[in-house]
Design an enzyme around this catalytic site. Structure first.
Site, PDB file in Angstrom:
ATOM      1  N   HIS A 106      59.099  -4.392   7.638  1.00 47.87           N
ATOM      2  CA  HIS A 106      59.805  -5.023   8.763  1.00 47.87           C
ATOM      3  C   HIS A 106      59.328  -4.444  10.097  1.00 47.87           C
ATOM      4  O   HIS A 106      59.024  -5.176  11.042  1.00 47.87           O
ATOM      5  CB  HIS A 106      61.315  -4.799   8.640  1.00 47.87           C
ATOM      6  N   HIS A 137      65.240   2.326   4.809  1.00 44.25           N
ATOM      7  CA  HIS A 137      64.097   3.170   5.142  1.00 44.25           C
ATOM      8  C   HIS A 137      64.556   4.471   5.775  1.00 44.25           C
ATOM      9  O   HIS A 137      65.616   4.556   6.395  1.00 44.25           O
ATOM     10  CB  HIS A 137      63.172   2.448   6.130  1.00 44.25           C
TER      11      HIS A 137
END
Length: 524
Positions: free
Chosen positions: A134, A183
Site C-alpha cells: 500500500h 504493517h
C-alpha cells in the site's frame, strides 16, 4: 532533460535506494536498533481498536487504495495524460507504477519478514510484510502527482494546495497500515523509500515534459526573406519568474534561428496596445504575447491587418483564444508553437454599443447571466484559486433575471426574445470547455449566437445536458442564430462582457465579423 536534471534524479534514486537497503538489513537481520520503534505499532493498533468509527474508515481506506484501486487510478491518470497529448508523462506513470508493484512483490518474498502478530483480525493478511505494498504504490502515485502539479499547474496557491492534499493522502494510507496493525512502521517507510527510488530512477531516463511540437517538422517555406526579428510583449504579473521566462524564450528563439528578442511589459494604463504598435513600427517579423485573454485581445487587435503573425503564450485564467486554437497551456510547448508553428488567418469582431467606446473581441461577447458572472468575480479570490472564482460567482448569479431582448441578424427583421443570457461567439468552446456554439469556427467569417432561457432553477439541468451533448435542438430553452452582423438590444440595463472581461451595464451591443483579419501562430 539536461545532464544536471538527470544527475539530480539519479542522486535522488541513489539516496532513497541506500536508505531502503539499510532499513531492509536492520528489519530482516539485526532488528535490535528498530525494535522499540516498531513496537510502537502495537500501541497505535490497540488505541485504534477502541475507536469503532475510525476502524471503519481505516478499512475503507485499505480497500479503496489496495491493488485494484491503485490500478484503476493508474489507468485513469495515464488515459487523461494521453488525451491531453502528454505521452511521455503517461509513459512515466505506467512505468513507475508497474515497476514499483513488481519490485515490492519480489522484495517481499526475498526478504520474508512476517506480519505483526497484533494486526486487526478482520481481513488478516498472511503474506510477507516488508516493504508495504500500500505504502509503495501510494507513495509512487503521490510522487507522480506532485511532479505533474509542478509541471502543469501555474498558479502557486493551487499548486501548493494540491501538493499538500497529495502528501496528506500518502500519510493517511501509511497511518492506515500501522493503525490496523497490518504493517510495522518500518514497513511503510521502506515502501515509500522503494517508491521514491523507482520514481527518481525512471525520471532520469523518461522526461515527462511535452516534446517540441515543431522540432521534427520540416521548416516551413518562407514567402519572403526576413531578418527574423522577434518582439515579446509580456504581462509581468502572469508569470512567476520573469527572468526565468525571458531566459526560456531567448534560448528557444536562438535554437529556432530568431534574433535576440526585444521585450516590452504591459501596464495597468496600457494593457498591450502601445506595445504592439511599437513592435509593428520597429519592423518585427513576429510578435509573441504572454498574458491573459485581455492582454491577448489588445495586442491582436492592434496587429490585425498588419500581416505580422502573433504567437500566443496563454498565461491567464480562461485562455479562451488559445484553447480554441489548440495552443497548449504548457509554456514551453506554447513558445515552441509561437516560434515554429504555422500562420493561420482568423476572424476578429468589431463591437460597439451604448455607454462604451467602439472596440473589438476575439472570442465572445455576452449580455446577461454570463456577464453577471464576470462582474461578480472577486479578484482576490481569482488570484488565489483561479477559475474556481468563476464557479463561485456563477452559483451566486445562477438565477439572474430574464430580460426582454431584441436581436437582429444581418439585414433580417429583428426578433424579440426572453433570455437570461445571450452569447455571440467567434469560437465554439467557451468557459470551462462548454461547447455552447459547437458549429462555430474562428475563420468562417460568421458569428454564432446562442440565446439561453431556463425558466426555473431546475431548467439549468436539461440545458447543461443538451449543451454537453451538442444537441442541435432549437426551442425557447436554447435558440441559435448565425450571421456576419449581430445587434442585441435589451429592454433594461444589463451586464455585458467581452472575452470574459466585464464592460459594465448597458442596453445594446452591435457586432460585425471581420473575416481573416489577423494572423496567429498555431500548431502544424
Amino acid at each position: 532533460m539536461t545532464p544536471a536534471s538527470r544527475n539530480r534524479a539519479l542522486g535522488g534514486a541513489a539516496l532513497a535506494a541506500a536508505l531502503f537497503a539499510v532499513l531492509g538489513f536492520f528489519v530482516t537481520r539485526d532488528r535490535a536498533p528498530l525494535d522499540a520503534f516498531d513496537t510502537e505499532g502495537r500501541r497505535l493498533e490497540d488505541w485504534a481498536d477502541d475507536q469503532a468509527l475510525l476502524v471503519d474508515v481505516l478499512r475503507f481506506v485499505e480497500v479503496a487504495f489496495g491493488t485494484i484501486g491503485m490500478t484503476v487510478l493508474t489507468v485513469l491518470l495515464a488515459l487523461v495524460l494521453l488525451l491531453r497529448r502528454h505521452r511521455w508523462a503517461a509513459l512515466l506513470v505506467v512505468v513507475v507504477m508497474s515497476v514499483t508493484s513488481l519490485a515490492t512483490t519480489v522484495l517481499k518474498r526475498w526478504l520474508g519478514r512476517d506480519r505483526p502478530d497484533w494486526q486487526d483480525a478482520l481481513g488478516e493478511h498472511v503474506n510477507f510484510s516488508f516493504p508495504s505494498g500500500h505504502a509503495s504504490s501510494v507513495a509512487a502515485f503521490a510522487a507522480l502527482l506532485v511532479m505533474l502539479l509542478v509541471l502543469f499547474v501555474r498558479r502557486t496557491s493551487l499548486r501548493r494546495l494540491g501538493i499538500v492534499a497529495v502528501v496528506a493522502w500518502w500519510l493517511l494510507v501509511c497511518l492506515d497500515r500501522v493503525l490496523l496493525g497490518r504493517h510495522f512502521p518500518t514497513d511503510v517507510i521502506g515502501g515509500s523509500l522503494l517508491a521514491l527510488t523507482v520514481f527518481f530512477l525512471a525520471l532520469a531516463f523518461i522526461d515527462p515534459r511535452p516534446r517540441s511540437i515543431a522540432g521534427k517538422a520540416e521548416p516551413l517555406p518562407e514567402v519572403y526573406a526576413s531578418e527574423k526579428r522577434l518582439a515579446v510583449i509580456l504581462n509581468p504579473i502572469k508569470v512567476e519568474d520573469v527572468g526565468q521566462f525571458r531566459s526560456l524564450v531567448a534560448s528557444m528563439a536562438a535554437e529556432s534561428g530568431w534574433s535576440e528578442p526585444t521585450w516590452q511589459y504591459t501596464t495597468i494604463e496600457d494593457p498591450g496596445t502601445g506595445m504592439a504598435e511599437r513592435a509593428a513600427v520597429s519592423g518585427a517579423d513576429l510578435v509573441i504575447v504572454c498574458g491573459g485573454d485581455g492582454t491577448v485581445r489588445e495586442v491582436c487587435a492592434e496587429l490585425a491587418g498588419t500581416g505580422i503573425p502573433v504567437g500566443i503564450i496563454p498565461a491567464g485564467t480562461g485562455n479562451l483564444l488559445a484553447r480554441n486554437l489548440g495552443i497548449p497551456l504548457y509554456i514551453r510547448s506554447a513558445v515552441d508553437i509561437a516560434l515554429n508553428g504555422q500562420d493561420r488567418a482568423i476572424d476578429m469582431v468589431e463591437v460597439g454599443g451604448d455607454a462604451m467606446e467602439d472596440t473589438h473581441f476575439m472570442v465572445m461577447a455576452g449580455m446577461g447571466f454570463d456577464a453577471a458572472i464576470m462582474e461578480g468575480v472577486n479578484e482576490d479570490i481569482k488570484k488565489r484559486i483561479g477559475w474556481v472564482a468563476y464557479v463561485i460567482s456563477g452559483l451566486k448569479s445562477l438565477m439572474f433575471p430574464a430580460v426582454r431582448v431584441e436581436i437582429q441578424i444581418d439585414d433580417d427583421e429583428p426578433t424579440v426574445h426572453r433570455a437570461r443570457t445571450v452569447l455571440v461567439g467567434n469560437v465554439g468552446f467557451l468557459q470551462a470547455g462548454m461547447p455552447l456554439l459547437p458549429d462555430a469556427t474562428i475563420d468562417d467569417g460568421v458569428l454564432d449566437v446562442v440565446i439561453l432561457h431556463p425558466r426555473k432553477f431546475l431548467s439549468w439541468i436539461p440545458l447543461a445536458v443538451r449543451v454537453l451533448a451538442k444537441s442541435q435542438t432549437v426551442d425557447e430553452l436554447i435558440d441559435r442564430r448565425t450571421g456576419s452582423r449581430v445587434r442585441i438590444k435589451a429592454a433594461t440595463d444589463t451586464p455585458r462582457q467581452l472575452d470574459g472581461d466585464s464592460i459594465g451595464v448597458g442596453r445594446e451591443l452591435r457586432m460585425e465579423c471581420i473575416h481573416g483579419r489577423l494572423l496567429v501562430r498555431v500548431p502544424r
